[in-house]
Design a protein around this motif. Structure first.
Motif, mmCIF file in Angstrom:
data_model
loop_
_atom_site.group_PDB
_atom_site.id
_atom_site.type_symbol
_atom_site.label_atom_id
_atom_site.label_comp_id
_atom_site.label_asym_id
_atom_site.label_seq_id
_atom_site.Cartn_x
_atom_site.Cartn_y
_atom_site.Cartn_z
ATOM 1 N N UNK A 68 -8.117 10.802 -8.686
ATOM 2 C CA UNK A 68 -8.750 10.376 -7.322
ATOM 3 C C UNK A 68 -8.575 9.009 -7.088
ATOM 4 N N UNK A 69 -8.631 8.137 -7.881
ATOM 5 C CA UNK A 69 -8.499 6.524 -7.791
ATOM 6 C C UNK A 69 -7.083 6.520 -7.387
ATOM 7 N N UNK A 70 -5.946 7.134 -7.557
ATOM 8 C CA UNK A 70 -4.557 7.036 -7.310
ATOM 9 C C UNK A 70 -4.531 7.420 -5.803
ATOM 10 N N UNK A 71 -5.390 8.684 -5.409
ATOM 11 C CA UNK A 71 -5.430 9.259 -4.187
ATOM 12 C C UNK A 71 -5.766 8.402 -3.342
ATOM 13 N N UNK A 72 -6.812 7.569 -3.696
ATOM 14 C CA UNK A 72 -7.754 6.370 -2.882
ATOM 15 C C UNK A 72 -6.649 5.591 -2.439
ATOM 16 N N UNK A 73 -5.923 4.760 -3.457
ATOM 17 C CA UNK A 73 -4.914 3.893 -3.241
ATOM 18 C C UNK A 73 -4.098 4.221 -2.216
ATOM 19 N N UNK A 74 -3.607 5.613 -2.268
ATOM 20 C CA UNK A 74 -2.644 5.914 -1.278
ATOM 21 C C UNK A 74 -3.227 5.788 -0.046
ATOM 22 N N UNK A 75 -4.523 6.469 0.131
ATOM 23 C CA UNK A 75 -4.953 6.437 1.561
ATOM 24 C C UNK A 75 -5.169 5.104 2.034
ATOM 25 N N UNK A 76 -5.741 4.040 1.213
ATOM 26 C CA UNK A 76 -6.006 2.711 1.746
ATOM 27 C C UNK A 76 -4.626 2.090 2.315
ATOM 28 N N UNK A 77 -3.529 2.693 2.122
ATOM 29 C CA UNK A 77 -2.135 2.058 2.530
ATOM 30 C C UNK A 77 -2.075 2.249 4.096
ATOM 31 N N UNK A 78 -2.916 3.195 4.493
ATOM 32 C CA UNK A 78 -2.929 3.449 6.147
ATOM 33 C C UNK A 78 -3.552 2.003 6.527
ATOM 34 N N UNK A 79 -4.385 1.356 6.032
ATOM 35 C CA UNK A 79 -5.111 0.316 6.595
ATOM 36 C C UNK A 79 -4.441 -0.921 6.076
ATOM 37 N N UNK A 80 -3.383 -1.021 5.527
ATOM 38 C CA UNK A 80 -2.659 -2.369 5.038
ATOM 39 C C UNK A 80 -1.593 -2.567 5.665
ATOM 40 N N UNK A 81 -1.541 -3.866 5.821
ATOM 41 C CA UNK A 81 -0.186 -4.537 6.354
ATOM 42 C C UNK A 81 1.126 -3.989 5.807
ATOM 43 N N UNK A 82 1.988 -3.553 6.271
ATOM 44 C CA UNK A 82 3.110 -2.931 5.735
ATOM 45 C C UNK A 82 4.137 -4.066 5.032
ATOM 46 N N UNK A 83 3.796 -5.214 5.290
ATOM 47 C CA UNK A 83 4.589 -6.247 4.505
ATOM 48 C C UNK A 83 4.161 -6.257 3.281
ATOM 49 N N UNK A 84 2.787 -5.662 2.965
ATOM 50 C CA UNK A 84 2.441 -5.648 1.472
ATOM 51 C C UNK A 84 2.753 -4.169 0.766
ATOM 52 N N UNK A 85 3.197 -3.335 1.394
ATOM 53 C CA UNK A 85 3.428 -2.161 0.964
ATOM 54 C C UNK A 85 4.207 -2.028 -0.369
ATOM 55 N N UNK A 86 5.552 -2.764 -0.183
ATOM 56 C CA UNK A 86 6.592 -2.596 -1.311
ATOM 57 C C UNK A 86 5.589 -2.725 -2.899
ATOM 58 N N UNK A 87 5.107 -3.790 -3.061
ATOM 59 C CA UNK A 87 4.400 -4.001 -4.346
ATOM 60 C C UNK A 87 3.230 -2.899 -4.560
ATOM 61 N N UNK A 88 2.589 -2.471 -3.543
ATOM 62 C CA UNK A 88 1.600 -1.647 -3.797
ATOM 63 C C UNK A 88 1.994 -0.290 -4.119
ATOM 64 N N UNK A 89 2.970 0.182 -3.216
ATOM 65 C CA UNK A 89 3.806 1.583 -3.400
ATOM 66 C C UNK A 89 4.423 1.359 -5.060
ATOM 67 N N UNK A 90 4.863 0.328 -5.290
ATOM 68 C CA UNK A 90 5.486 0.201 -6.614
ATOM 69 C C UNK A 90 4.504 0.705 -7.672
ATOM 70 N N UNK A 91 3.341 0.004 -7.543
ATOM 71 C CA UNK A 91 2.100 0.209 -8.525
ATOM 72 C C UNK A 91 1.872 1.724 -8.398
ATOM 73 N N UNK A 92 1.425 2.301 -7.247
ATOM 74 C CA UNK A 92 1.120 3.746 -7.247
ATOM 75 C C UNK A 92 2.040 4.585 -7.538
ATOM 76 N N UNK A 93 3.467 4.170 -7.464
ATOM 77 C CA UNK A 93 4.567 5.372 -7.981
ATOM 78 C C UNK A 93 4.557 4.983 -9.663
ATOM 79 N N UNK A 94 4.322 3.966 -10.088
ATOM 80 C CA UNK A 94 4.099 3.612 -11.716
ATOM 81 C C UNK A 94 2.827 4.593 -11.924
#
Length: 159
Positions: A68-94
């Motif tokens: 559920x915490x991982x799902x929440x991190x994915x959901x929070x991407x919607x309100x995150x600046x796209x420039x920050x996505x690469x590192x956050x997506x890398x963390x989520x994918x891990x």
């Protein structure tokens, strides 16, 4: 008895007896049991050891709370600046890869689909390792950081 670094997991029908024996063995070696870290799990409830549920029906699994915490991190991407996505997506994918190692009922696949839906299926899979601008670690090894490139976003920005 299972030992992981400095954590012990003991299973049995008489937890007080086992805790007492373990405490005496540790004391004989100059060590002590940290009471604040002691956790006795009932037979019928989830028994979590090093982040894994060890008494699931037929296998070790990841807790629902973690998924559920991982799902929440994915959901929070919607309100995150796209420039920050690469590192956050890398963390989520891990984290999704970690879930995939232990959950065989599709949790990882569902999270991957949800991530693709939120990111619009962007290709965030190019990974380049570059030396970190930080000084070398105390062990003398150079630290590296991963930079993930979202090629589609760069093309759109250039257009």
């Amino acid at each position: 008895l299972t030992r992981f670094v400095d954590d012990f997991t003991i299973s049995g029908d008489q937890p007080k007896l086992l805790i007492g024996q373990t405490t005496r063995l540790l004391k004989a070696r100059g060590l002590k049991l940290a009471p604040e870290k002691l956790k006795v799990c009932p037979r019928g409830g989830p028994q979590e050891v090093t982040g894994l549920i060890v008494n699931h029906a037929d296998r070790v699994t990841i807790s629902r709370h973690y998924r559920d915490a991982v799902r929440s991190e994915i959901h929070k991407l919607r309100n995150t600046d796209r420039e920050k996505w690469p590192m956050q997506v890398a963390s989520i994918e891990g984290k999704i890869a970690h879930i995939a190692r232990f959950n065989h009922h599709g949790a990882a696949a569902r999270l991957r689909r949800y991530l693709a839906g939120v990111t619009g299926g962007d290709e965030l899979h190019t990974v380049t390792t570059i030396p970190s601008p930080q000084a070398s670690s105390a062990s003398g090894r150079r630290r590296c950081r991963c930079v993930r490139a979202a090629s589609r976003h760069r093309e759109e920005a250039a257009a």
